[in-house]
Write a protein that holds these residues in place. Structure first.
Motif, short mmCIF file in Angstrom:
data_model
loop_
_atom_site.label_atom_id
_atom_site.label_comp_id
_atom_site.label_asym_id
_atom_site.label_seq_id
_atom_site.Cartn_x
_atom_site.Cartn_y
_atom_site.Cartn_z
N ASP A 15 -14.13 -8.22 -1.36
CA ASP A 15 -13.09 -8.39 -1.97
C ASP A 15 -12.22 -9.45 -2.81
O ASP A 15 -11.58 -10.06 -2.38
CB ASP A 15 -12.36 -7.45 -0.90
CG ASP A 15 -11.42 -7.17 -1.81
OD1 ASP A 15 -11.49 -6.10 -2.77
OD2 ASP A 15 -9.63 -6.96 -1.52
N HIS A 61 0.02 4.61 -0.75
CA HIS A 61 -0.65 5.97 -0.33
C HIS A 61 -1.83 5.58 0.25
O HIS A 61 -2.27 4.35 0.00
CB HIS A 61 -0.84 6.72 -0.92
CG HIS A 61 0.47 7.37 -1.09
ND1 HIS A 61 1.25 7.53 -0.88
CD2 HIS A 61 0.92 7.20 -2.67
CE1 HIS A 61 2.65 7.91 -1.81
NE2 HIS A 61 2.03 7.64 -3.68
N GLY A 112 -10.96 0.95 -0.11
CA GLY A 112 -10.31 0.94 1.14
C GLY A 112 -10.81 0.84 2.40
O GLY A 112 -10.40 1.89 3.21
N LYS A 113 -12.57 1.24 2.61
CA LYS A 113 -12.90 1.35 3.67
C LYS A 113 -12.30 0.56 5.05
O LYS A 113 -12.47 0.75 6.02
CB LYS A 113 -14.56 1.26 3.71
CG LYS A 113 -14.76 2.15 2.68
CD LYS A 113 -16.31 2.50 2.51
CE LYS A 113 -17.01 1.18 1.57
NZ LYS A 113 -17.11 1.20 0.35
N THR A 114 -12.27 -1.08 4.64
CA THR A 114 -11.73 -1.66 6.23
C THR A 114 -10.99 -0.94 6.35
O THR A 114 -10.34 -1.24 7.95
CB THR A 114 -11.81 -3.28 5.31
OG1 THR A 114 -12.91 -3.58 4.59
CG2 THR A 114 -11.53 -4.04 6.43
N TYR A 116 1.15 -1.12 -0.10
CA TYR A 116 -0.09 -0.59 -0.44
C TYR A 116 0.87 1.34 -0.51
O TYR A 116 2.26 1.70 0.98
CB TYR A 116 -1.32 0.20 1.53
CG TYR A 116 -2.11 -0.88 1.56
CD1 TYR A 116 -2.07 -2.43 0.48
CD2 TYR A 116 -2.54 -1.06 1.81
CE1 TYR A 116 -3.12 -2.70 1.01
CE2 TYR A 116 -3.82 -2.07 2.36
CZ TYR A 116 -3.37 -3.12 1.59
OH TYR A 116 -5.03 -3.46 1.68
N ARG A 130 -11.48 -3.62 -8.16
CA ARG A 130 -10.91 -2.55 -6.93
C ARG A 130 -9.56 -2.36 -6.82
O ARG A 130 -9.24 -3.10 -7.07
CB ARG A 130 -11.77 -4.27 -6.31
CG ARG A 130 -13.44 -3.91 -6.10
CD ARG A 130 -13.75 -5.59 -5.16
NE ARG A 130 -13.39 -4.93 -3.59
CZ ARG A 130 -14.66 -4.04 -3.35
NH1 ARG A 130 -15.61 -3.96 -3.85
NH2 ARG A 130 -14.55 -4.10 -1.61
N ALA A 131 -10.06 -1.62 -5.45
CA ALA A 131 -8.71 -1.54 -5.45
C ALA A 131 -7.24 -0.77 -7.01
O ALA A 131 -6.01 -1.34 -6.87
CB ALA A 131 -8.23 -2.27 -3.99
N GLN A 179 -9.36 6.56 3.71
CA GLN A 179 -8.27 6.38 4.65
C GLN A 179 -7.50 7.70 5.03
O GLN A 179 -7.68 7.67 6.12
CB GLN A 179 -7.53 5.09 4.12
CG GLN A 179 -7.52 3.93 3.56
CD GLN A 179 -6.89 3.23 2.73
OE1 GLN A 179 -5.59 3.47 2.40
NE2 GLN A 179 -7.67 1.50 2.48
P1 AMP Z 1 -12.10 -2.42 1.10
O1 AMP Z 1 -12.65 -1.73 0.23
O2 AMP Z 1 -11.78 -2.35 2.70
O3 AMP Z 1 -12.46 -3.58 0.77
O4 AMP Z 1 -10.66 -2.87 -0.02
C1 AMP Z 1 -9.91 -2.77 -1.05
C2 AMP Z 1 -9.08 -3.14 -2.04
O5 AMP Z 1 -8.41 -1.87 -1.54
C3 AMP Z 1 -8.38 -4.79 -1.12
O6 AMP Z 1 -8.01 -5.33 -1.65
C4 AMP Z 1 -7.64 -3.84 0.27
O7 AMP Z 1 -6.48 -4.97 -0.28
C5 AMP Z 1 -7.05 -2.45 -1.71
N1 AMP Z 1 -6.35 -1.25 -0.23
C6 AMP Z 1 -6.89 -0.82 0.93
N2 AMP Z 1 -6.27 0.45 0.82
C7 AMP Z 1 -5.41 0.15 -0.09
C8 AMP Z 1 -4.04 1.16 0.11
N3 AMP Z 1 -4.33 2.28 0.37
N4 AMP Z 1 -4.03 0.70 -0.77
C9 AMP Z 1 -3.58 -0.27 -2.26
N5 AMP Z 1 -4.71 -1.13 -1.96
C10 AMP Z 1 -5.42 -0.87 -1.01
#
Ligand code: AMP
Length: 445
Positions: free
Chosen positions: A311, A23, A50-52, A21, A339-340, A28
């Motif tokens: 995810d 940034h 990246g809400k989680t 990750y 996603r991501a 976040q």
């Molecule tokens: P989420 O919305 O929490 O389900 O996250 C979606 C995807 O984004 C997941 O695969 C995470 O591992 C990835 N992710 C979350 N935060 C970051 C970040 N800062 N940089 C890159 N990938 C991320």
């Protein structure tokens, strides 16, 4: 901006570095400092944004900061999620992000459909964070396995879904067991207008975070609308999987029966296809999803059980074989792809029966997709109506079909509160998110 600038300590930053990750995502960057300050947070951010980590990281940081002051294994954070699969995913994310903490946090994941005994055992000696579906959490409370009186932070993930009447009674019981003074964090990609007043009741002077749609934050999902007649959809799907060489495709249908029926037809055509719905055993549900994630299954045919939060890395395509009944579910379904930072395609099959309904979904999202036809599958039945109308026999866009479990929950809720208003079906999502009150902490990103 690096993660360390948000107030996260080295053990957490190390875990993020190892996950590559680079940034913080916008949600976040906004949520982590607010949660660390102790604010209530009401966040809307796109699917896959990246809400989680936006709530998990500050919760883990808080635990690190309070080491020595708060008894270990005293429940500090409770995360509620609407589905078992999401509970497993969010619980695993906490473990993953917290793996370098000097004293690992005890994270317990609890959901129904599996024996309660291992969860009872796991809760012996307490826990720092519990991630749970509401029904199983209450079972654990009834077994005296968990006390909620020490919870400092409550997270509602997919908050709008948890506010629907299907969960209302359980949510009400849980809230009554929590301390009055606590931090409340709400996260979702959608907040239908009907849930806003419930959110307002729960939150205390929240920091409002809305990650506005922009080129940088909108998931890269190519949406397409393909006209086809109902009986030809499976054959069209088979052709599209072959033509596009999709490594994986998630197909949404309207009923449990259809998941089995369509996946069976796909298997007969030589595709590696499986079904996912709420009446499978939990073992079969977990296996179907795991096989899809590893690539052993190429096509997963699912009900809206799979629409929220899951995810699935490198999922190139989502197909709405049947359209979702609720507008918000369209957003969540297509958000399984793209996603991501990845790109994806979301196809919706538009039939004579469903195209007025799709117009309503489009209207709520404020844009109309070009209609496409695929050679050899040109529909014979589609007629364009004068105006969008409720599709026959579907109950319309508001009337999201309820699962058996939701109906049981609602019956219980009505029995417990006979004077309560009739069921507020999920409302169409307004195209722009409206905040009902302003707050000094509000941010638009
Ligand atoms: P989420 O919305 O929490 O389900 O996250 C979606 C995807 O984004 C997941 O695969 C995470 O591992 C990835 N992710 C979350 N935060 C970051 C970040 N800062 N940089 C890159 N990938 C991320």
């Amino acid at each position: 901006m690096p993660f360390s600038a948000l107030g996260l300590s080295a053990p957490l930053v190390r875990a993020l570095d190892e996950s590559h990750y680079a940034h913080p995502t916008p949600v976040q960057a906004a949520a982590i400092p607010a949660v660390l300050r102790g604010d209530d947070v009401w966040a809307r951010a796109q699917t896959g944004s990246g809400k989680t980590a936006a709530f998990a990281l500050p919760i883990l940081q808080h635990r690190l900061d309070t080491r020595g002051r708060v008894d270990r294994r005293t429940l500090q954070a409770l995360v509620l999620v609407p589905t078992r699969e999401l509970a497993a995913q969010v619980g695993a994310a906490f473990v993953h992000y917290g793996r370098h903490l000097p004293e690992p946090a005890k994270i317990i994941t609890a959901f129904g459909g599996v024996s309660i005994n291992p969860q009872l055992m796991a809760l012996r000696g307490g826990a720092d964070v519990v991630v749970a579906t509401p029904g199983r959490l209450l079972d654990l409370v009834d077994h005296n396995a968990i006390r909620l009186g020490t919870v400092a932070t409550l997270v509602l993930d997919e908050a709008d879904r948890l506010f629907e009447l299907g969960f209302a009674d359980e949510l009400g019981r849980i809230l009554a067991l929590l301390p009055v003074r606590r931090q409340n964090l709400l996260f979702s990609a959608t907040y239908p207008a009907a849930v806003e007043s419930l959110a307002n009741q729960l939150l205390h002077e929240p920091t409002l975070i809305e990650v506005a749609d922009s080129a940088a934050t909108t998931p890269d999902i190519l949406e397409r609308a393909i006209e086809v007649d109902v009986p030809r959809r499976t054959q069209l799907l088979i052709k599209l999987v072959a033509d596009n060489a999709w490594s994986r495709v998630l197909v949404f249908v309207a009923t449990k029966y259809a998941t089995e029926h369509v996946s069976e037809k796909l298997r007969r055509a030589g595709l590696n296809a499986g079904a996912l719905h709420g009446e499978l055993s939990q073992g079969a549900r977990t296996k179907a999803l795991a096989d899809f994630k590893t690539g052993d299954l190429q096509v997963l045919v699912a009900t809206d059980l799979a629409a929220r939060g899951l995810d699935i890395a490198s999922l190139p395509a989502v197909v709405n074989f049947d359209l979702p009944r609720a507008v918000a579910d369209y957003t969540h379904r297509i958000g399984r792809t793209g996603r991501a930072g990845e790109s994806g395609v979301a196809l919706s099959f538009i039939t004579a029966e469903s195209h007025a309904h799709f117009l309503l979904i489009e209207k709520r999202h404020g844009r109309i997709l070009a209609r496409e036809q695929i050679e050899g599958f040109e529909p014979e039945l589609i007629e364009v109506p004068a105006s969008p109308a409720t599709p026959p026999g579907t109950g319309g866009v508001k009337g999201k079909r309820k699962s058996k479990k939701d109906k049981l929950r609602e019956a219980a809720a009505r029995a417990a509160h006979p004077s309560s208003a009739p069921e507020p079906a999920e409302e169409p999502v307004p195209n722009t998110f409206r905040w009902h009150r302003s707050s000094p902490g509000r941010r638009r990103l």
